[in-house]
Design a protein around this motif. Structure first.
Motif, mmCIF file in Angstrom:
data_model
loop_
_atom_site.group_PDB
_atom_site.id
_atom_site.type_symbol
_atom_site.label_atom_id
_atom_site.label_comp_id
_atom_site.label_asym_id
_atom_site.label_seq_id
_atom_site.Cartn_x
_atom_site.Cartn_y
_atom_site.Cartn_z
ATOM 1 N N GLY A 1 -9.274 18.792 -63.243
ATOM 2 C CA GLY A 1 -8.083 18.857 -62.397
ATOM 3 C C GLY A 1 -7.011 19.757 -62.974
ATOM 4 O O GLY A 1 -6.937 19.988 -64.193
ATOM 5 N N GLY A 2 -6.174 20.308 -62.082
ATOM 6 C CA GLY A 2 -5.080 21.170 -62.512
ATOM 7 C C GLY A 2 -5.580 22.407 -63.221
ATOM 8 O O GLY A 2 -6.428 23.144 -62.710
ATOM 9 N N LYS A 3 -5.072 22.634 -64.430
ATOM 10 C CA LYS A 3 -5.442 23.820 -65.193
ATOM 11 C C LYS A 3 -6.890 23.800 -65.682
ATOM 12 O O LYS A 3 -7.404 24.813 -66.159
ATOM 13 N N ASP A 4 -7.532 22.652 -65.570
ATOM 14 C CA ASP A 4 -8.924 22.503 -66.004
ATOM 15 C C ASP A 4 -9.826 22.411 -64.775
ATOM 16 O O ASP A 4 -9.954 21.352 -64.160
ATOM 17 N N ASP B 1 -4.755 14.017 -56.638
ATOM 18 C CA ASP B 1 -4.519 15.403 -56.230
ATOM 19 C C ASP B 1 -4.952 16.329 -57.365
ATOM 20 O O ASP B 1 -5.539 15.886 -58.360
ATOM 21 N N ASP B 2 -4.649 17.600 -57.231
ATOM 22 C CA ASP B 2 -5.095 18.605 -58.205
ATOM 23 C C ASP B 2 -4.137 18.658 -59.381
ATOM 24 O O ASP B 2 -3.355 19.592 -59.534
ATOM 25 N N ARG B 3 -4.195 17.642 -60.206
ATOM 26 C CA ARG B 3 -3.359 17.599 -61.403
ATOM 27 C C ARG B 3 -4.231 17.435 -62.642
ATOM 28 O O ARG B 3 -5.346 16.934 -62.578
ATOM 29 N N TYR B 4 -3.679 17.865 -63.773
ATOM 30 C CA TYR B 4 -4.402 17.776 -65.034
ATOM 31 C C TYR B 4 -4.096 16.446 -65.715
ATOM 32 O O TYR B 4 -2.937 16.046 -65.826
ATOM 33 N N GLU C 1 -15.657 22.467 -59.913
ATOM 34 C CA GLU C 1 -15.997 21.056 -60.090
ATOM 35 C C GLU C 1 -14.833 20.137 -59.728
ATOM 36 O O GLU C 1 -15.031 19.103 -59.071
ATOM 37 N N LYS C 2 -13.633 20.487 -60.143
ATOM 38 C CA LYS C 2 -12.489 19.599 -59.939
ATOM 39 C C LYS C 2 -12.267 19.281 -58.465
ATOM 40 O O LYS C 2 -11.845 18.165 -58.114
ATOM 41 N N ASP C 3 -12.534 20.252 -57.575
ATOM 42 C CA ASP C 3 -12.325 20.037 -56.141
ATOM 43 C C ASP C 3 -13.409 19.142 -55.548
ATOM 44 O O ASP C 3 -13.127 18.242 -54.744
#
Length: 342
Positions: A122-125, A173-176, A143-145
């Motif tokens: 997620g996020g930056k990763d 959500d899309d957070r690290y 992968e994160k999505d």
């Protein structure tokens, strides 16, 4: 997770069945028969757990106490192993053992009160990334999505069908989130005496071999040692048995993690097994699995680096089938767990 212990080696060891005892001694098998219990025996540690209904009593050769329901200590003369292989206790210790089963048993059933779903990265990763040129179109999968979509769907199904349970999504959500933050969320949950919880982290796979494909479920290797019980959380009496209590709970978490992993694998096999192959159950000491102090598994939903599997993972239909398979596995595990604790 305090409940009737399930293990792979169950019933009475032949060594325990020897009947000869000295005057003043009572064979442990005689006691088990007297209270109508079932013995789960660990021949390596020479430790037994006797279950009857929702009452559990732990004893160990050479250890001078009994442990009732994993939290109450009764001092006894240590059980001994005789030359003929039988395990015996003094008559006074036998009376103490029987008395623990004479106490009224708890009325509440064991339940899974909390389920934690952890979408990886997620996020930056972004996690693993699959880049493909398919029919002249460029396809990029992160992968994160993918795992966030699957996790959100699993959570929605759990909330709809288990409205009384606490369903936690580590990121929505899309957070690290650092790995330590993920396990901290899980380990911070407080449980009542008859409650348990499970942790599942969802990921997607990648390989230098672009032909690699399929799904798999990981659990912590049984030989991995971790600290589940913090002695500072115990009262003075319990602190003396912290290592033994930790070992018992660790064995229980390992067994439950394997059972959970198998149910999820079977669930996914049912929903996507015709288009994506099962790679089976795997062992690895992943950070989130080894640091979550509860039964925990890690699910790999497929390979973003495989062109054919990437096309599947790029469709909402396939992701929904994955999430349904995971949910079905979780639901089956919960039903079996709560039924066995009745």
């Amino acid at each position: 997770m305090v409940r009737p212990f399930r293990a792979f080696v169950l019933i009475l060891s032949g060594l325990l069945l020897c009947s000869a005892v000295s005057f003043g001694d009572t064979n442990i098998t005689t006691l088990i028969q007297r209270v109508g219990g079932e013995l789960l025996w660990d021949p390596v540690l020479e430790r037994g757990i006797v279950n009857r209904g929702r009452r559990s009593v732990v004893f160990q050769v050479g250890i001078p106490f009994l442990l009732k329901d994993f939290n109450e200590v009764t001092d006894i003369e240590a059980p001994r192993r005789r030359q003929d292989g039988s395990v015996v206790v003094s008559d006074e210790s036998a009376k103490a053992f029987v008395s623990l089963f004479a106490v009224d048993q708890p009325q509440d059933s064991f339940t899974i009160s909390t389920i934690i779903i952890d979408p990886g990265h997620g996020g930056k990763d972004p996690g693993t990334i699959g880049t493909h040129n398919i029919d002249g179109e460029r396809l990029v999968l992160e992968e994160k999505d993918l795992v966030l979509k699957v996790s959100q769907s699993v959570v929605n199904q759990l909330k709809e069908n288990f409205p009384d349970k606490n369903i936690i999504l580590t990121r929505s959500d899309d957070r690290y989130l650092a790995l330590e933050e993920r396990t901290a969320i899980a380990n911070a949950v407080e449980l009542a005496e008859q409650e348990a919880m499970i942790f599942m982290s969802i990921h997607a796979n990648a390989s230098l071999n672009r032909k690699a494909s399929g799904f798999e479920v990981w659990y912590l290797p049984p030989e991995y040692r971790r600290e589940i019980v913090d002695p500072e959380d115990l009262d003075q009496e319990q602190k003396t048995i912290a290592p033994i209590l930790n070992s018992i709970l660790e064995e229980e978490f390992t067994v439950e993690s394997i059972l959970l992993a198998k149910e999820i694998l079977d669930g996914m096999e049912t929903t996507i097994g015709t288009v994506s192959g099962s790679r089976g159950l795997k062992e690895e000491s992943w950070f989130v699995v080894r640091n979550a102090k509860m039964p925990s598994v890690l699910v790999e939903i497929g390979f973003v680096t495989n062109p054919e599997e990437a096309k599947l993972l790029n469709t909402e239909t396939h992701l929904q089938k994955i999430s349904s398979g995971i949910y079905n596995g979780l639901a089956a595990y919960i039903r079996n767990f709560e039924k066995s604790g009745e």
